[in-house]
Design a protein around this motif. Structure first.
Motif, mmCIF file in Angstrom:
data_model
loop_
_atom_site.group_PDB
_atom_site.id
_atom_site.type_symbol
_atom_site.label_atom_id
_atom_site.label_comp_id
_atom_site.label_asym_id
_atom_site.label_seq_id
_atom_site.Cartn_x
_atom_site.Cartn_y
_atom_site.Cartn_z
ATOM 1 N N GLY A 9 -0.531 -18.212 13.301
ATOM 2 C CA GLY A 9 -0.163 -16.817 13.722
ATOM 3 C C GLY A 9 1.043 -16.618 12.859
ATOM 4 N N LEU A 10 2.001 -17.599 12.582
ATOM 5 C CA LEU A 10 3.077 -17.246 11.766
ATOM 6 C C LEU A 10 3.086 -16.897 10.500
ATOM 7 N N VAL A 11 2.017 -17.843 10.069
ATOM 8 C CA VAL A 11 1.452 -17.676 8.922
ATOM 9 C C VAL A 11 0.639 -16.379 8.243
ATOM 10 N N VAL A 12 -0.131 -16.729 9.507
ATOM 11 C CA VAL A 12 -1.796 -15.133 8.931
ATOM 12 C C VAL A 12 -0.756 -14.100 8.580
ATOM 13 N N ALA A 13 0.469 -13.589 9.208
ATOM 14 C CA ALA A 13 0.732 -12.520 9.653
ATOM 15 C C ALA A 13 1.888 -12.439 8.317
ATOM 16 N N PRO A 14 2.507 -12.710 7.732
ATOM 17 C CA PRO A 14 2.783 -11.689 6.499
ATOM 18 C C PRO A 14 1.603 -12.288 5.657
ATOM 19 N N MET A 15 0.705 -12.806 5.670
ATOM 20 C CA MET A 15 -0.098 -12.376 4.364
ATOM 21 C C MET A 15 -1.168 -11.276 4.394
ATOM 22 N N GLY A 16 -1.208 -10.766 5.915
ATOM 23 C CA GLY A 16 -1.573 -9.612 6.090
ATOM 24 C C GLY A 16 -1.016 -8.454 6.548
ATOM 25 N N TRP A 17 0.784 -8.430 6.416
ATOM 26 C CA TRP A 17 1.107 -7.404 5.953
ATOM 27 C C TRP A 17 1.445 -7.291 4.657
ATOM 28 N N VAL A 18 1.133 -8.362 3.801
ATOM 29 C CA VAL A 18 2.137 -7.890 1.994
ATOM 30 C C VAL A 18 0.353 -7.456 1.784
ATOM 31 N N LEU A 19 -0.430 -7.779 2.081
ATOM 32 C CA LEU A 19 -1.704 -7.245 2.008
ATOM 33 C C LEU A 19 -1.779 -5.585 2.555
ATOM 34 N N LEU A 20 -1.282 -5.617 3.460
ATOM 35 C CA LEU A 20 -1.300 -3.743 4.049
ATOM 36 C C LEU A 20 -0.165 -3.039 3.074
ATOM 37 N N LEU A 21 1.138 -3.547 2.462
ATOM 38 C CA LEU A 21 1.564 -3.071 1.923
ATOM 39 C C LEU A 21 1.119 -2.662 0.712
ATOM 40 N N ALA A 22 0.754 -3.736 0.151
ATOM 41 C CA ALA A 22 0.608 -3.651 -1.301
ATOM 42 C C ALA A 22 -0.743 -2.013 -1.179
ATOM 43 N N ALA A 23 -1.860 -2.596 -0.666
ATOM 44 C CA ALA A 23 -2.680 -1.419 0.040
ATOM 45 C C ALA A 23 -1.906 0.030 -0.139
ATOM 46 N N THR A 24 -0.768 0.031 0.618
ATOM 47 C CA THR A 24 -0.367 1.631 1.257
ATOM 48 C C THR A 24 0.430 1.944 -0.311
ATOM 49 N N VAL A 25 0.843 0.904 -1.077
ATOM 50 C CA VAL A 25 1.756 1.442 -2.517
ATOM 51 C C VAL A 25 0.833 1.491 -3.214
ATOM 52 N N THR A 26 -0.073 0.928 -3.397
ATOM 53 C CA THR A 26 -1.011 1.310 -5.108
ATOM 54 C C THR A 26 -2.607 2.514 -4.810
ATOM 55 N N PRO A 27 -1.946 3.189 -5.868
ATOM 56 C CA PRO A 27 -2.837 4.313 -5.308
ATOM 57 C C PRO A 27 -4.709 3.812 -5.929
ATOM 58 N N GLN A 28 -4.825 3.203 -5.583
ATOM 59 C CA GLN A 28 -6.403 2.692 -5.819
ATOM 60 C C GLN A 28 -7.404 2.677 -4.266
ATOM 61 N N TRP A 29 -7.023 3.709 -3.442
ATOM 62 C CA TRP A 29 -7.695 3.873 -2.509
ATOM 63 C C TRP A 29 -9.111 4.706 -2.657
ATOM 64 N N ARG A 30 -9.860 4.535 -3.809
ATOM 65 C CA ARG A 30 -11.033 5.826 -4.472
ATOM 66 C C ARG A 30 -10.740 5.792 -5.739
ATOM 67 N N GLU A 31 -11.968 5.065 -7.032
ATOM 68 C CA GLU A 31 -12.081 5.532 -7.706
ATOM 69 C C GLU A 31 -13.036 5.783 -8.774
ATOM 70 N N CYS A 32 -13.293 6.206 -9.612
ATOM 71 C CA CYS A 32 -13.674 6.249 -10.955
ATOM 72 C C CYS A 32 -13.612 6.259 -12.314
ATOM 73 N N SER A 33 -15.428 5.271 -12.408
ATOM 74 C CA SER A 33 -14.824 4.923 -13.820
ATOM 75 C C SER A 33 -15.781 5.821 -14.982
ATOM 76 N N ARG A 34 -16.569 6.637 -14.411
ATOM 77 C CA ARG A 34 -17.186 7.365 -15.388
ATOM 78 C C ARG A 34 -17.593 8.991 -14.744
ATOM 79 N N ARG A 35 -16.606 9.485 -15.757
ATOM 80 C CA ARG A 35 -16.844 10.797 -15.473
ATOM 81 C C ARG A 35 -17.253 12.172 -16.512
ATOM 82 N N PRO A 36 -18.049 12.452 -16.025
ATOM 83 C CA PRO A 36 -18.264 13.928 -17.318
ATOM 84 C C PRO A 36 -17.419 14.406 -18.107
ATOM 85 N N GLY A 37 -17.840 14.309 -19.267
ATOM 86 C CA GLY A 37 -16.720 14.850 -20.394
ATOM 87 C C GLY A 37 -15.660 14.308 -20.300
ATOM 88 N N PHE A 38 -15.847 13.030 -20.171
ATOM 89 C CA PHE A 38 -14.867 12.821 -20.555
ATOM 90 C C PHE A 38 -15.239 10.462 -21.047
#
Length: 199
Positions: A9-38
Motif C-alpha cells: 500500500g505504501l509503495v502503490v499510494a505515491p505512484m497513484g498520487w503522482v498520476l493524479l497530480l500529473a492529470a490535474t495540472v496537465t492540459p490534456q483532458w480532451r484533445e483534437c488532432s484535426r480541426r477544420p480550417g487548420f
C-alpha cells in the motif's frame, strides 16, 4: 513491524498520487488532432485550467487560460474542486499511513492505518468520478450529430492517467485496510487462564 500489505500500500499510494497530480495540472483532458480550417500538424488540447495549441513541426506549445465562461461553469468548478480535494486527501492519507506504520520501532497503529486506507479509497473514488464524468461528456459530444466538427474532441491522456491513478489509490487503500483488519485480529486480548489455581 510492517506487513506485506502495508508495504504494498505504501509503495502503490505515491505512484497513484503522482498520476493524479500529473492529470490535474496537465492540459490534456480532451484533445483534437484535426480541426477544420487548420493545418494537419496543429493539435488542440484542453485541461482543467488551460487550453493549448501545439504545432508538431515546432517544439513546444502555446497555452492560455480556458475561456471565462467555461471556467465559471458549474461542471468545471466541480471537476476542479473534486480533483484538488482528491490530491490533497492523498497527501493526508499517505502521511497518516507513515505515522501509523511506525517503521521498525513500535507495533503499527491499526487505527491510523485503517483511517489512511479509507482516505486513500475515498481519494481514488473521487478522481475516478471526475475522470468518468469528463469521459462521458466528451463521448456524448462526439456522438452528437449536431456538434460541429471543430468541436469534437477525443479523450485526452489525462483521463487515462486519472483512471490509472484512481485505481492505484483504491488498491493502496484496500491494502492498508486489510493490514488494519489483520492487526486488529492479531492484537492480544484478555487471554483466559487455561486452568484455575487455588491457594
Amino acid at each position: 513491524m510492517a506487513t506485506g500489505s502495508m508495504v504494498l500500500g505504501l509503495v502503490v499510494a505515491p505512484m497513484g498520487w503522482v498520476l493524479l497530480l500529473a492529470a490535474t495540472v496537465t492540459p490534456q483532458w480532451r484533445e483534437c488532432s484535426r480541426r477544420p480550417g487548420f493545418p494537419q500538424d496543429v493539435s488542440f488540447s484542453d485541461g482543467l485550467w488551460e487550453s493549448c495549441v501545439e504545432v508538431i513541426s515546432v517544439p513546444g506549445r502555446v497555452c492560455q487560460a480556458i475561456p471565462q465562461e467555461t471556467a465559471i461553469s458549474w461542471p468545471m468548478q466541480m471537476l476542479r474542486a473534486i480533483t484538488v480535494i482528491s490530491v490533497l486527501t492523498g497527501v493526508l492519507s499517505y502521511s497518516l499511513a507513515h505515522m501509523g506504520v511506525r517503521w521498525w520501532t513500535d507495533p503499527p497503529n491499526p487505527k491510523l492505518m485503517g483511517t489512511a486506507g479509507l482516505l486513500l479509497v475515498l481519494s481514488g473514488a473521487m478522481y475516478l468520478c471526475a475522470t468518468s464524468y469528463m469521459a462521458y461528456k466528451v463521448l456524448e459530444n462526439m456522438a452528437n450529430p449536431q456538434t460541429p466538427a471543430g468541436d469534437k474532441f477525443q479523450l485526452g491522456t489525462c483521463v487515462y492517467l486519472g483512471w490509472s491513478g484512481g485505481v492505484a489509490e483504491i488498491l493502496a487503500g484496500i491494502c492498508l485496510a486489510v493490514s488494519f483488519q489483520r492487526q486488529e485480529e492479531s492484537s492480544p486480548g484478555n487471554a483466559a487462564a487455561p486452568y484455575e489455581v487455588d491457594y
